[in-house]
Design a protein around this motif. Structure first.
Motif, PDB file in Angstrom:
ATOM      1  N   ARG A   1      42.922 136.422   4.586  1.00 13.13           N
ATOM      2  CA  ARG A   1      44.188 137.083   5.110  1.00 13.13           C
ATOM      3  C   ARG A   1      44.981 137.516   3.868  1.00 13.13           C
ATOM      4  N   GLY A   2      45.334 136.655   2.899  1.00 17.86           N
ATOM      5  CA  GLY A   2      46.316 137.065   1.807  1.00 17.86           C
ATOM      6  C   GLY A   2      46.047 136.033   0.685  1.00 17.86           C
ATOM      7  N   ILE A   3      46.850 136.554  -0.456  1.00 15.84           N
ATOM      8  CA  ILE A   3      46.592 135.849  -1.780  1.00 15.84           C
ATOM      9  C   ILE A   3      47.994 135.614  -1.942  1.00 15.84           C
ATOM     10  N   TYR A   4      48.284 134.253  -2.555  1.00 18.87           N
ATOM     11  CA  TYR A   4      49.525 133.894  -3.404  1.00 18.87           C
ATOM     12  C   TYR A   4      49.264 133.868  -4.645  1.00 18.87           C
ATOM     13  N   GLU A   5      50.319 134.207  -5.565  1.00 15.08           N
ATOM     14  CA  GLU A   5      50.267 134.282  -6.990  1.00 15.08           C
ATOM     15  C   GLU A   5      50.831 133.002  -7.512  1.00 15.08           C
ATOM     16  N   PRO A   6      50.239 131.860  -7.810  1.00 13.41           N
ATOM     17  CA  PRO A   6      50.801 130.694  -8.436  1.00 13.41           C
ATOM     18  C   PRO A   6      51.724 130.851  -9.601  1.00 13.41           C
ATOM     19  N   GLN A   7      52.939 130.132  -9.370  1.00 16.87           N
ATOM     20  CA  GLN A   7      53.991 130.210 -10.260  1.00 16.87           C
ATOM     21  C   GLN A   7      53.983 128.981 -11.181  1.00 16.87           C
ATOM     22  N   ALA A   8      54.254 128.943 -12.030  1.00 17.05           N
ATOM     23  CA  ALA A   8      54.439 127.682 -13.161  1.00 17.05           C
ATOM     24  C   ALA A   8      55.264 126.633 -12.361  1.00 17.05           C
ATOM     25  N   GLU A   9      56.306 126.783 -11.870  1.00 12.58           N
ATOM     26  CA  GLU A   9      57.019 125.705 -10.938  1.00 12.58           C
ATOM     27  C   GLU A   9      56.080 125.095  -9.986  1.00 12.58           C
ATOM     28  N   ASP A  10      55.193 125.702  -9.458  1.00 14.85           N
ATOM     29  CA  ASP A  10      53.973 125.256  -8.429  1.00 14.85           C
ATOM     30  C   ASP A  10      53.261 124.316  -9.071  1.00 14.85           C
ATOM     31  N   LYS A  11      53.035 124.251 -10.264  1.00 15.11           N
ATOM     32  CA  LYS A  11      52.133 123.213 -10.926  1.00 15.11           C
ATOM     33  C   LYS A  11      52.929 122.066 -11.442  1.00 15.11           C
ATOM     34  N   LEU A  12      54.015 121.916 -11.334  1.00 17.34           N
ATOM     35  CA  LEU A  12      54.932 120.813 -11.985  1.00 17.34           C
ATOM     36  C   LEU A  12      55.259 119.690 -11.123  1.00 17.34           C
TER      37      LEU A  12
ATOM     38  N   SER B   1      52.191 131.933   5.336  1.00 21.17           N
ATOM     39  CA  SER B   1      52.463 131.155   4.439  1.00 21.17           C
ATOM     40  C   SER B   1      51.662 129.954   3.876  1.00 21.17           C
ATOM     41  N   ILE B   2      51.730 129.347   2.952  1.00 20.78           N
ATOM     42  CA  ILE B   2      51.021 128.154   2.631  1.00 20.78           C
ATOM     43  C   ILE B   2      51.969 126.998   2.189  1.00 20.78           C
ATOM     44  N   LYS B   3      51.522 125.851   2.400  1.00 21.78           N
ATOM     45  CA  LYS B   3      52.348 124.519   2.073  1.00 21.78           C
ATOM     46  C   LYS B   3      51.893 124.236   0.553  1.00 21.78           C
ATOM     47  N   LEU B   4      52.919 124.202  -0.610  1.00 18.16           N
ATOM     48  CA  LEU B   4      52.563 123.701  -1.861  1.00 18.16           C
ATOM     49  C   LEU B   4      53.385 122.386  -1.934  1.00 18.16           C
ATOM     50  N   ARG B   5      53.217 121.780  -3.062  1.00 21.69           N
ATOM     51  CA  ARG B   5      54.074 120.688  -3.341  1.00 21.69           C
ATOM     52  C   ARG B   5      55.490 121.339  -3.723  1.00 21.69           C
ATOM     53  N   SER B   6      55.577 122.326  -4.155  1.00 21.03           N
ATOM     54  CA  SER B   6      56.966 122.938  -4.455  1.00 21.03           C
ATOM     55  C   SER B   6      57.703 123.528  -3.344  1.00 21.03           C
ATOM     56  N   GLY B   7      56.962 123.553  -2.208  1.00 20.41           N
ATOM     57  CA  GLY B   7      57.533 124.213  -1.043  1.00 20.41           C
ATOM     58  C   GLY B   7      56.439 125.065  -0.265  1.00 20.41           C
ATOM     59  N   ILE B   8      57.203 125.925   1.054  1.00 21.36           N
ATOM     60  CA  ILE B   8      56.435 126.586   1.506  1.00 21.36           C
ATOM     61  C   ILE B   8      56.535 127.977   0.898  1.00 21.36           C
ATOM     62  N   LYS B   9      55.297 128.815   0.880  1.00 19.03           N
ATOM     63  CA  LYS B   9      55.360 129.928  -0.202  1.00 19.03           C
ATOM     64  C   LYS B   9      54.967 130.930   0.754  1.00 19.03           C
ATOM     65  N   ALA B  10      55.244 132.234   0.637  1.00 17.28           N
ATOM     66  CA  ALA B  10      54.735 133.331   1.445  1.00 17.28           C
ATOM     67  C   ALA B  10      53.427 134.045   0.849  1.00 17.28           C
ATOM     68  N   VAL B  11      52.700 134.422   1.577  1.00 13.03           N
ATOM     69  CA  VAL B  11      51.349 134.859   1.018  1.00 13.03           C
ATOM     70  C   VAL B  11      51.388 136.480   1.184  1.00 13.03           C
ATOM     71  N   ASN B  12      50.997 137.116  -0.060  1.00 12.76           N
ATOM     72  CA  ASN B  12      50.800 138.501  -0.043  1.00 12.76           C
ATOM     73  C   ASN B  12      49.574 138.958   1.048  1.00 12.76           C
TER      74      ASN B  12
ATOM     75  N   ASN C   1      38.386 133.303 -19.736  1.00 12.32           N
ATOM     76  CA  ASN C   1      36.917 133.040 -19.872  1.00 12.32           C
ATOM     77  C   ASN C   1      35.968 133.582 -18.838  1.00 12.32           C
ATOM     78  N   GLY C   2      36.256 134.862 -18.472  1.00 13.12           N
ATOM     79  CA  GLY C   2      35.522 135.553 -17.649  1.00 13.12           C
ATOM     80  C   GLY C   2      35.908 135.239 -16.007  1.00 13.12           C
ATOM     81  N   ASN C   3      37.011 134.229 -15.809  1.00 12.37           N
ATOM     82  CA  ASN C   3      37.281 133.932 -14.474  1.00 12.37           C
ATOM     83  C   ASN C   3      38.837 134.235 -14.224  1.00 12.37           C
ATOM     84  N   SER C   4      39.284 134.241 -13.058  1.00 14.18           N
ATOM     85  CA  SER C   4      40.565 134.481 -12.766  1.00 14.18           C
ATOM     86  C   SER C   4      40.881 133.276 -11.690  1.00 14.18           C
ATOM     87  N   TYR C   5      41.942 132.677 -11.636  1.00 10.18           N
ATOM     88  CA  TYR C   5      42.316 131.812 -10.583  1.00 10.18           C
ATOM     89  C   TYR C   5      43.629 132.133  -9.790  1.00 10.18           C
ATOM     90  N   THR C   6      43.515 131.950  -8.576  1.00  8.27           N
ATOM     91  CA  THR C   6      44.428 132.189  -7.645  1.00  8.27           C
ATOM     92  C   THR C   6      44.397 131.270  -6.360  1.00  8.27           C
TER      93      THR C   6
END
Length: 338
Positions: A136-147, A51-62, A80-85
């Motif tokens: 190890r893994g990737i987390y898909e950021p959600q809209a709520e994680d950015k607020l 898992s990782i620690k974001l402002r919105s809480g602890i999130k499980a990593v895929n 624009n030719g880039n992905s963000y994750t």
């Protein structure tokens, strides 16, 4: 030997058969064993699910990096030719690994606790490459994680009341073509108000709160918070409040930091140079006259302690560049080049 239901019944029978004087002690031992097994099970589960620690809480990593779900996520966040994750490593990458990542089209942006980073991936980067380089893994950021928390509360209130509210917000973005960013923000309903912070990739805009989720879902958006309507004076604290002496003292295990050869930018409401503690280490760019608050803030930051040593600042040998509030931010590139 595994702890089974039969063992549990025998243990319970044994407890009941004990004299009253030993019952409590035996029961505590039994309870301790149960809690020990539960703790081991929870620890094992935590190890299986990073898992990782974001402002919105602890999130499980895929951790299934090569899954179709991850590939779909990366396609969905393409701009624009880039992905963000957000990617999490088994251990923090060294300089050589960072260089290899960049060579393969993977740029690390902002660090996140627990060996993770916001990352920008070009179209030539693949999940297989991430795995090779220790991801190890990737987390898909959600809209709520950015607020920000305040924005979340306002969004919840607006949703429950079905009301239309307009807010002035700061939209922090990753580095991209500015015109492309503004065009996409406008498409989602944002009205760009103040261009002053665009060099820092912060776009101040007026938005309908109902459009907030769509704007936060844009791949290049990293964070959104409520913008101040006007600049506001802050900060009246002491060194003791934050145990600053552990950094500045030269005694024992303290760090002995003083700010020597360091330049610090300070944005406040007036000229702070009237105080003897500050006059020889301040480059004043603030056009306004003396204000007590500015002097106080710079004293906390870099006061020399010449009159009263006990009131020495956090970095008493640093040089301070003083400017009016956010003008310090917008002029930073100029001062840096100077």
């Amino acid at each position: 030997m595994p702890f089974t239901e039969t063992h549990s019944r025998k243990s319970l029978f044994f407890l009941i058969a004990q004299p009253a004087s030993t019952f409590v002690s035996s029961f505590c031992k039994f309870l301790f064993i149960v809690l020990l097994f539960l703790s081991a099970a929870l620890q094992s589960s935590a190890q299986k699910q990073p898992s990782i620690k974001l402002r919105s809480g602890i999130k499980a990593v895929n951790t299934d990096i090569l899954s179709e779900k991850i590939k779909t996520h990366l396609r969905k966040t393409f701009f624009n030719g880039n992905s963000y994750t957000i990617i999490q490593f088994n251990k923090l990458p060294g300089a050589g690994e960072v260089a290899k990542l960049k060579e393969w089209g993977i740029e690390l942006l902002q660090y996140i606790p627990d060996n993770a980073y916001w990352a920008r991936l070009t179209d030539k980067a693949t999940p297989a490459q991430l795995k090779v380089l220790g991801v190890r893994g990737i987390y898909e950021p959600q809209a709520e994680d950015k607020l920000s928390q305040k924005l979340k509360l306002k969004l919840d209130e607006s949703t429950s009341n079905k009301s239309v509210n307009y807010l002035l917000v700061n939209i922090s973005c990753f580095r991209e073509n500015k015109e492309s960013i503004k065009k996409q923000l406008r498409t989602e309903g944002a009205v760009i108000i103040n261009p002053e912070f665009e060099d820092q990739n912060i776009f101040q805009a007026k938005i309908n709160i109902q459009d907030l989720t769509a704007i936060a879902s844009l791949p290049f958006v990293s964070f959104i918070n409520i913008a101040a309507e006007k600049s506001t004076s802050l900060l009246y604290v002491t060194n003791a409040t934050h145990n600053v002496h552990a950094l500045t003292s030269t005694i024992g295990a303290a760090r002995g930091l003083s700010g020597t050869n360091i330049f610090v930018g300070m944005g406040d409401e007036g000229n702070p140079t009237s105080h003897i503690d500050l006059v020889d280490r301040t480059i004043n760019k603030n056009p306004l006259p003396y204000v007590e608050h500015s002097t106080n803030v710079e004293g906390v930051l870099a006061g020399g302690g010449l009159r009263y040593e006990i009131y020495k600042g956090v970095a008493p040998k640093a040089t301070v560049i003083s400017q009016y509030f956010d003008k310090m931010i917008t002029n930073t590139p100029v001062y840096f080049n100077d």
